[in-house]
Every structure is written in structure tokens, then in C-alpha cells.
Design a protein around this motif. Structure first.
Motif, PDB file in Angstrom:
ATOM      1  N   HIS A  55     -16.374 -16.780   2.277  1.00 56.51           N
ATOM      2  CA  HIS A  55     -16.983 -15.518   2.700  1.00 56.51           C
ATOM      3  C   HIS A  55     -17.686 -15.727   4.038  1.00 56.51           C
ATOM      4  O   HIS A  55     -17.804 -16.847   4.521  1.00 56.51           O
ATOM      5  N   HIS A  57     -20.736 -15.528   5.419  1.00 58.98           N
ATOM      6  CA  HIS A  57     -22.106 -15.963   5.742  1.00 58.98           C
ATOM      7  C   HIS A  57     -22.117 -17.187   6.669  1.00 58.98           C
ATOM      8  O   HIS A  57     -21.288 -18.085   6.548  1.00 58.98           O
ATOM      9  N   HIS A  60     -21.631 -20.813   5.851  1.00 56.42           N
ATOM     10  CA  HIS A  60     -20.281 -21.183   5.405  1.00 56.42           C
ATOM     11  C   HIS A  60     -19.286 -21.203   6.563  1.00 56.42           C
ATOM     12  O   HIS A  60     -18.182 -21.722   6.422  1.00 56.42           O
ATOM     13  N   HIS A 116     -21.173 -11.155  -4.349  1.00 55.64           N
ATOM     14  CA  HIS A 116     -22.102 -11.764  -3.383  1.00 55.64           C
ATOM     15  C   HIS A 116     -21.858 -11.127  -2.012  1.00 55.64           C
ATOM     16  O   HIS A 116     -22.796 -10.675  -1.350  1.00 55.64           O
ATOM     17  N   ASP A 133     -20.208 -18.826  -3.087  1.00 59.94           N
ATOM     18  CA  ASP A 133     -21.503 -18.387  -3.614  1.00 59.94           C
ATOM     19  C   ASP A 133     -21.330 -17.365  -4.737  1.00 59.94           C
ATOM     20  O   ASP A 133     -22.169 -16.471  -4.908  1.00 59.94           O
TER      21      ASP A 133
HETATM   22 ZN   LIG Z   1     -23.375 -16.581   0.943  1.00 62.93          ZN
END
Ligand SMILES: [Zn+2]
Length: 255
Positions: A55, A57, A60, A116, A133
Motif C-alpha cells: 500500500h 504509505h 512502505h 487500512h 498493515d
Molecule cells: Zn500503512
């Protein structure tokens, strides 16, 4: 034999790296930081073949720009639904995409697991799950973009994978999660036992991960919302109500 090991990043992130002994290539999952990846590559002499992103974020994806510059041919695979937020992707995946890495004789399948974030994907290959996550050991990710119903469905989908599946999540949150889990189920002996083992590991600076689905189904309150006794205990009348209640309680929980 596939070798999977963690590169430690930031406070409590793990960047999982996959390789095979005697083969030059490796794959990374969610490289938030290029510096620690480069240290690993220098120490091992491995070549970076591909990157899987769960994802968007920053913890990451933050290492992507530098890694792409150093390895212009690297395959960077991530969720189609978040490609506008991850501009460096070279391949996008949706639900049930199959990804092959012939150089490593390895392939995996994607599962769309929103909750998430809206486009979060997990990567599954026999007995190995990279779930970002979404699912943590003893817990689950916060609902930044999704609804409780989406997250519950995503977790249930992961829980239906074979119970021998090893769970490689991105954060070392286990002890905090287990403190909350023990408040929810103080009499769960499997949970108390796992908490003790995990405390020992952390005292010795060992990772508590990977976990596995058989264990998570016994100790993770967010995978136990179908449990009628637990629903009654918290005066909730469905799995979704209990999940919503527990996720909100965990958001407020001071460990
Ligand atoms: Zn995250």
C-alpha cells in the motif's frame, strides 16, 4: 528453499527480503528506507530483482525512488487502485493477479484487502503471506481509508488461507497488540502462553515474526469476532459489531 528474512527499518518496520541460497537475486516487500536495503545488498552481494508494495504509505514506499535509480531494471509491483499515489510502479496488480519471478522460480497471488488503505493488497504464495498493515500478530491495521466491514472481510479472507500459512506483516507491534488482546480475553491460555514467548523473544532482540494463521486464529481478537461467547461478553450481536467495537477500543488503548 526460499529464504525470507527481515531488514529492520525505522522504529519497528520490517522490510522482508526473499532470496534463494546460491542464487544472485532477491525480492523486497515494502522498502520504506533505501539506506538499510543498500547495507543488506552490499553485505550479501545480492542483486535487486523486484519489489512488492502492499500500500501507498511512506514507511512502505519511501525507498523506491533511490532503489529505482540504482536498479533501473527493477520490477516494482503494487496495487492498481493506489498507482496515482505510487508513481514509480512498473506493474500494477488487482485482485487475484498472479506474479511470476522466473529467476527465483517463485510466483505469488494477490488478494485485495481494503481497510487500512482503500487499495491495500496482500501477496500470497503457498505458506507465505505478505500482508502489509492489514493483519498484525495479535492485531490488525488501523482503518485510515476503509470501513470496519471492509477490514473484517479482508481479515476473514486472510484467515481462510491454509492455517500453516506464515504471516509476514510489516511492523513489530506484537507485544502492544497482545497487551490489548489480554484485556479482551484474559483467560485465553494460548494467548497468555504466546505473550510469554513473545516477551522472551523481544528481551533477546529477536523478531516475533513471522507468525502463522493457526496461532493468530487462537490469539488475535480481530480474527475471533465470530466467537459467540466473545460477542456476548462485550454485548455485541454480530461479528461486525464486535469487530467495530474492538477496533475502536484498540484505537483508544494506552499500552
Ligand atoms: Zn500503512
Amino acid at each position: 528453499m526460499l529464504d525470507i528474512s527481515p531488514i529492520h527499518a525505522f522504529q519497528d518496520n520490517y522490510i522482508w527480503v526473499m532470496s534463494r541460497p546460491n542464487q544472485p537475486h532477491c525480492l523486497l516487500v515494502d522498502p520504506g528506507d533505501a539506506t538499510v536495503v543498500n547495507q543488506y545488498l552490499q553485505q550479501t552481494g545480492k542483486q535487486l530483482l523486484g519489489i512488492l508494495i502492499t500500500h501507498h504509505h511512506a514507511d512502505h514506499t519511501g525507498g523506491l525512488a533511490q532503489l529505482k535509480q540504482q536498479w533501473p531494471e527493477v520490477r516494482i509491483i503494487g496495487p492498481e487502485a493506489e498507482q496515482h499515489k505510487i508513481p514509480l510502479l512498473t506493474e500494477t496488480v488487482a485482485d487475484n493477479s498472479i506474479i511470476h519471478f522466473p529467476e527465483l522460480n517463485w510466483h505469488c497471488q494477490t488478494l485485495q484487502v481494503p481497510g487500512h488503505t482503500a487499495g491495500h493488497v496482500a501477496y500470497y504464495s503457498a505458506d507465505v503471506l505478505f500482508c502489509g498493515d492489514t493483519l498484525f500478530s495479535g492485531g490488525c491495521g488501523r482503518l485510515f481509508e476503509g470501513t470496519p466491514a471492509q477490514m473484517l472481510q479482508s481479515l476473514q479472507r486472510l484467515a481462510h488461507l491454509p492455517s500453516t500459512t506464515k504471516v509476514y506483516c510489516t511492523h513489530e507491534y506484537t507485544l502492544t497488540n497482545l497487551r490489548f488482546a489480554c484485556e479482551v480475553e484474559p483467560d485465553n491460555l494460548d494467548l497468555l502462553d504466546y505473550q510469554q514467548q513473545s516477551q522472551l523473544k523481544r528481551q533477546n532482540n529477536q523478531e516475533t515474526l513471522p507468525s502463522n494463521l493457526a496461532l493468530e486464529k487462537k490469539i488475535n481478537p480481530f480474527l475471533r469476532c465470530e466467537n459467540i461467547a466473545l460477542q456476548h461478553k462485550f454485548k455485541q450481536s454480530s461479528a461486525l459489531e464486535l469487530f467495530t467495537y474492538l477496533r475502536a477500543a484498540k484505537d483508544q488503548f494506552k499500552s
